[in-house]
Design an enzyme around this catalytic site. Structure first.
Site, mmCIF file in Angstrom:
data_model
loop_
_atom_site.group_PDB
_atom_site.id
_atom_site.type_symbol
_atom_site.label_atom_id
_atom_site.label_comp_id
_atom_site.label_asym_id
_atom_site.label_seq_id
_atom_site.Cartn_x
_atom_site.Cartn_y
_atom_site.Cartn_z
ATOM 1 N N GLN A 299 -29.510 15.693 -11.856
ATOM 2 C CA GLN A 299 -29.125 14.632 -12.783
ATOM 3 C C GLN A 299 -30.294 13.677 -12.999
ATOM 4 O O GLN A 299 -31.049 13.377 -12.077
ATOM 5 C CB GLN A 299 -27.918 13.874 -12.244
ATOM 6 C CG GLN A 299 -27.272 12.982 -13.275
ATOM 7 C CD GLN A 299 -25.892 12.514 -12.850
ATOM 8 O OE1 GLN A 299 -25.215 13.181 -12.090
ATOM 9 N NE2 GLN A 299 -25.486 11.362 -13.345
ATOM 10 N N SER B 169 -30.893 18.443 -5.784
ATOM 11 C CA SER B 169 -29.572 17.815 -5.781
ATOM 12 C C SER B 169 -28.572 18.681 -6.554
ATOM 13 O O SER B 169 -28.259 19.787 -6.132
ATOM 14 C CB SER B 169 -29.674 16.398 -6.352
ATOM 15 O OG SER B 169 -28.469 15.695 -6.201
ATOM 16 N N LEU B 170 -28.075 18.211 -7.689
ATOM 17 C CA LEU B 170 -27.185 19.020 -8.528
ATOM 18 C C LEU B 170 -27.789 20.390 -8.811
ATOM 19 O O LEU B 170 -27.082 21.405 -8.857
ATOM 20 C CB LEU B 170 -26.924 18.289 -9.850
ATOM 21 C CG LEU B 170 -26.335 19.115 -10.997
ATOM 22 C CD1 LEU B 170 -24.900 19.515 -10.689
ATOM 23 C CD2 LEU B 170 -26.419 18.352 -12.305
ATOM 24 N N ARG C 88 -17.448 17.271 -8.822
ATOM 25 C CA ARG C 88 -18.497 16.508 -8.128
ATOM 26 C C ARG C 88 -18.902 15.285 -8.952
ATOM 27 O O ARG C 88 -19.074 14.184 -8.424
ATOM 28 C CB ARG C 88 -19.707 17.412 -7.886
ATOM 29 C CG ARG C 88 -20.860 16.793 -7.102
ATOM 30 C CD ARG C 88 -21.960 17.839 -6.953
ATOM 31 N NE ARG C 88 -23.066 17.405 -6.098
ATOM 32 C CZ ARG C 88 -24.164 16.813 -6.534
ATOM 33 N NH1 ARG C 88 -24.302 16.545 -7.832
ATOM 34 N NH2 ARG C 88 -25.140 16.489 -5.692
ATOM 35 N N HIS D 58 -26.637 10.437 -1.658
ATOM 36 C CA HIS D 58 -27.412 11.106 -0.605
ATOM 37 C C HIS D 58 -27.634 10.176 0.589
ATOM 38 O O HIS D 58 -28.745 10.048 1.109
ATOM 39 C CB HIS D 58 -28.750 11.619 -1.155
ATOM 40 C CG HIS D 58 -28.603 12.553 -2.308
ATOM 41 N ND1 HIS D 58 -27.964 13.765 -2.201
ATOM 42 C CD2 HIS D 58 -28.989 12.443 -3.609
ATOM 43 C CE1 HIS D 58 -27.966 14.367 -3.382
ATOM 44 N NE2 HIS D 58 -28.574 13.589 -4.243
ATOM 45 N N GLN E 283 -25.182 17.568 1.731
ATOM 46 C CA GLN E 283 -26.189 17.061 0.795
ATOM 47 C C GLN E 283 -25.795 15.695 0.238
ATOM 48 O O GLN E 283 -26.651 14.882 -0.110
ATOM 49 C CB GLN E 283 -26.371 18.058 -0.354
ATOM 50 C CG GLN E 283 -27.541 17.766 -1.271
ATOM 51 C CD GLN E 283 -27.285 18.241 -2.683
ATOM 52 O OE1 GLN E 283 -26.627 17.571 -3.460
ATOM 53 N NE2 GLN E 283 -27.811 19.419 -3.006
#
Length: 402
Positions: A10, A91-92, A116, A199, A248
């Site tokens: 993102q 991440s994503l 999510r 995170h 994560q």
């Protein structure tokens, strides 16, 4: 030169992302249409004509970024000369990488990232947390400050992105105070426009909800080895997916560690697959020796990437290499002695033999690759061994043709 595909997270979204691929590729268009059918709204309209404010909402941004990433991946793999050895995502992007590896079906991945994104949207409602990016200070210096009594437990490192950039997450008031300290130490600090301390341990409740959702999703064998943000190492098994993806949410993203892992294994051809060039630009600033860093955000970039790759092996010799790899792969399916199993393996073997005898066949390499993957699926070949097999084939010059 070994190849890794990198998928952005993102923050890479922008109006118009994926539009050129959508307009020029039936595969990309179908990917957008599939996502739209699942989500109940037009992903293409949102990506191409929506407002940036709407596209930046986590519950919209995450499904759209994953859609563009998988569309670009599918188009690339139609044309790519060599199989990637590793996949990694920021991440994503790790979920996009797992989807590209085959561990997640696209439909399940779209539903997962929508969920999510909704969790992360809800986590921002009270605006109690935020994030800051810091340039010019080492992670060690930043960690030391975060552990000072005034900030301990209130500010933590959330992203180790590169030798030049570290991101911290924490409570808004604590971030405001520590920001001045980082500036005094010579750092350049940018406050990120987010309303959550992502995170970090502040996302514990969100992580638990995500873990429960992941428990309802079926996972499948990986065709490519995928690096985890939590460990900066390949997933040892698909059974680790629920724990790694939920961890994560509360652990730091070790992106620099993922890149270091690739460098140590001489994976020097790095291709960013998805919207924008955030990861590519970050890697270029690292000035990695011997690395070829590219992105395929647009049709023009994709065509350039393909043009630079000339085939090194075709026809019967190429197909024979696939056949050799299939024969030599160890069988981990110790119970695979039924007639159904034998037929499932025998069919793809026969196809490889026929291709090897026939020589050049239109679309032959794609058929050979599919047959090889089917055999490796039947043999339950782990992702790491599968990556080694594909790496050896790539070294021998096997190519994929459009």
């Amino acid at each position: 030169m070994h190849t890794a595909l990198l998928f952005p997270g993102q923050g890479s979204q922008y109006i118009g992302m994926g539009q050129e691929l959508f307009s020029s590729s039936i595969v990309a268009k179908r990917t957008f249409e599939e996502a739209s059918e699942i989500l109940g709204y037009s992903v293409s309209n949102l990506c191409f004509q929506g407002s940036l404010a709407e596209l930046t909402r986590t519950d919209y941004a995450q499904p759209c970024i994953l859609t563009v990433g998988i569309a670009a991946f599918r188009v690339l793999m139609e044309r790519m000369e060599r199989e990637p050895v590793y996949l990694a995502g920021h991440s994503l992007g790790e979920i996009t990488a797992l989807t590209a590896s085959g561990a997640l079906h696209f439909a399940d991945a779209i539903r997962l990232v929508r969920f999510r994104g909704m969790l992360m949207r809800d986590a921002q409602k009270n605006k109690a947390g935020s994030m800051m990016a810091i340039h010019g200070l080492t992670p060690q210096v930043i960690e030391k400050e975060c552990l000072e009594p005034e900030y301990r437990g209130l500010v933590v490192i959330s992203n180790l992105n590169s030798s030049r950039q570290t991101v911290v997450s924490g409570q808004v008031n604590a971030l405001t105070k520590i920001k001045e300290r980082f500036i005094d130490l010579g750092g350049h600090v940018t406050s990120l426009q987010v309303g959550g301390a992502f995170h970090s341990p502040f996302m514990k409740n969100t992580a638990m909800q995500l873990y429960d959702e992941l428990g309802r999703i079926p996972f499948h064998s990986m065709r490519y080895s995928v690096l985890s943000n939590v460990t900066a190492l390949p997933y040892p098994s698909v059974t680790c997916i629920p724990s790694f993806l939920s961890e994560q949410m509360v652990e730091r993203v070790r992106w620099q560690g993922c890149v270091q892992f690739l460098m140590e294994r001489q994976v020097y051809n790095l291709i960013e697959v998805g919207p924008g060039s955030v990861l590519s630009n970050m890697l270029r600033r690292e000035k990695l020796d011997a690395c070829m860093i590219q992105s395929i955000d647009t049709k023009e970039n994709l065509q350039k990437l393909i043009k630079e790759r000339m085939p090194k092996g075709t026809g019967a010799v190429s197909y024979a290499r696939y056949l050799k790899a299939a024969l030599c792969a160890k069988n981990y399916n110790i119970h695979g002695e039924t007639s159904d199993y034998l037929e499932e393996v025998a069919g793809p073997f026969r196809e490889l033999e026929q291709l090897a005898r026939a020589g050049d066949v239109a679309g032959g390499n794609a058929k050979a690759l599919e047959a090889l993957h089917h055999i490796l699926d039947c043999k339950m070949t782990p992702a790491l061994q599968r990556g080694d097999i594909l790496s050896h084939i790539a070294e021998e010059g096997v190519v994929r043709h459009v």
